[in-house]
Design a protein around this motif. Sequence first.
Motif, mmCIF file in Angstrom:
data_model
loop_
_atom_site.group_PDB
_atom_site.id
_atom_site.type_symbol
_atom_site.label_atom_id
_atom_site.label_comp_id
_atom_site.label_asym_id
_atom_site.label_seq_id
_atom_site.Cartn_x
_atom_site.Cartn_y
_atom_site.Cartn_z
ATOM 1 N N GLU A 14 0.831 -1.203 0.000
ATOM 2 C CA GLU A 14 0.000 0.000 0.000
ATOM 3 C C GLU A 14 0.870 1.259 0.000
ATOM 4 O O GLU A 14 2.010 1.237 0.448
ATOM 5 C CB GLU A 14 -0.900 0.023 1.245
ATOM 6 C CG GLU A 14 -2.012 -1.004 1.226
ATOM 7 C CD GLU A 14 -2.960 -0.803 2.391
ATOM 8 O OE1 GLU A 14 -3.626 0.252 2.435
ATOM 9 O OE2 GLU A 14 -3.006 -1.700 3.264
ATOM 10 N N ASP A 27 -2.669 6.417 1.174
ATOM 11 C CA ASP A 27 -3.880 5.599 1.324
ATOM 12 C C ASP A 27 -3.996 5.043 2.748
ATOM 13 O O ASP A 27 -5.092 4.976 3.318
ATOM 14 C CB ASP A 27 -3.873 4.448 0.310
ATOM 15 C CG ASP A 27 -3.900 4.944 -1.124
ATOM 16 O OD1 ASP A 27 -4.426 6.048 -1.375
ATOM 17 O OD2 ASP A 27 -3.376 4.221 -2.000
ATOM 18 N N ASP A 32 -5.086 7.893 4.995
ATOM 19 C CA ASP A 32 -6.522 8.147 4.774
ATOM 20 C C ASP A 32 -7.355 7.186 5.616
ATOM 21 O O ASP A 32 -8.300 7.593 6.293
ATOM 22 C CB ASP A 32 -6.890 7.968 3.291
ATOM 23 C CG ASP A 32 -6.461 9.131 2.416
ATOM 24 O OD1 ASP A 32 -6.097 10.197 2.943
ATOM 25 O OD2 ASP A 32 -6.512 8.956 1.177
ATOM 26 N N ARG A 33 -6.996 5.922 5.581
ATOM 27 C CA ARG A 33 -7.739 4.909 6.327
ATOM 28 C C ARG A 33 -7.546 5.071 7.844
ATOM 29 O O ARG A 33 -8.507 5.043 8.603
ATOM 30 C CB ARG A 33 -7.309 3.508 5.874
ATOM 31 C CG ARG A 33 -8.145 2.396 6.492
ATOM 32 C CD ARG A 33 -7.795 1.007 5.941
ATOM 33 N NE ARG A 33 -6.418 0.628 6.202
ATOM 34 C CZ ARG A 33 -5.452 0.570 5.278
ATOM 35 N NH1 ARG A 33 -5.694 0.851 4.026
ATOM 36 N NH2 ARG A 33 -4.228 0.212 5.618
ATOM 37 N N GLN A 72 -9.741 11.745 3.422
ATOM 38 C CA GLN A 72 -9.616 11.495 1.986
ATOM 39 C C GLN A 72 -8.526 12.382 1.405
ATOM 40 O O GLN A 72 -8.501 13.585 1.656
ATOM 41 C CB GLN A 72 -10.934 11.779 1.263
ATOM 42 C CG GLN A 72 -12.005 10.752 1.547
ATOM 43 C CD GLN A 72 -13.231 10.985 0.668
ATOM 44 O OE1 GLN A 72 -13.343 11.957 -0.041
ATOM 45 N NE2 GLN A 72 -14.157 10.054 0.734
ATOM 46 N N ASN A 73 -7.630 11.757 0.669
ATOM 47 C CA ASN A 73 -6.594 12.460 -0.073
ATOM 48 C C ASN A 73 -5.662 13.292 0.816
ATOM 49 O O ASN A 73 -5.324 14.430 0.492
ATOM 50 C CB ASN A 73 -7.213 13.323 -1.173
ATOM 51 C CG ASN A 73 -6.268 13.511 -2.324
ATOM 52 O OD1 ASN A 73 -5.251 12.851 -2.432
ATOM 53 N ND2 ASN A 73 -6.599 14.445 -3.188
#
Length: 170
Positions: free
Chosen positions: A117, A121, A124-125, A130-131
């Motif tokens: 990954e 990302d 973000d998680r 987001q972004n």
Amino acid sequence: MKIVVASANPAKIRAVQQALSQVFTGHTLQCSGQNTPSGVSAQPMNSAETLQGALNRLQAIASDAPGADYYVALEAGLDGDCSFAWVAISHQGRISKTRSASLPLPPAALVAIQQGEELGDIMDRMFAQQNIKQQGGAIAMLTNHILTRSEVYKQAIILAMIPFIKPELF
């Protein structure tokens, strides 16, 4: 003065604009960014690969957007358990490069990176965002917004400008 950044990422473009505005006080800067391939993996896993990505971007942007006074490339990657970036700047055929500060990453993020990954990302998680990578970055999330990606990049950009600020010493 025309500056071209080898990225369309707003955080990187903002860092370049802010850094070079400090270096070139009193000058009008035209700073733009262009998506440019790094030629390395999406998540560089060591310093050498990260540097190669920055240099690849620098070479590509110089041929794709001729006529700029300065070309700037930034490539984020890993070095052990830390994230950092290489900054490479070209001016009149000369290249200067330096590294940013290093950011220690949480063990869970490192495991996810090892599984393929990208850090953005993962952040973000982890932070239900987001972004992040085009905003404050992992740095902002992990420092409670005391630092941002752009701020850390800005410092490295100014350091990479030293040979152009004091050319008589280089």
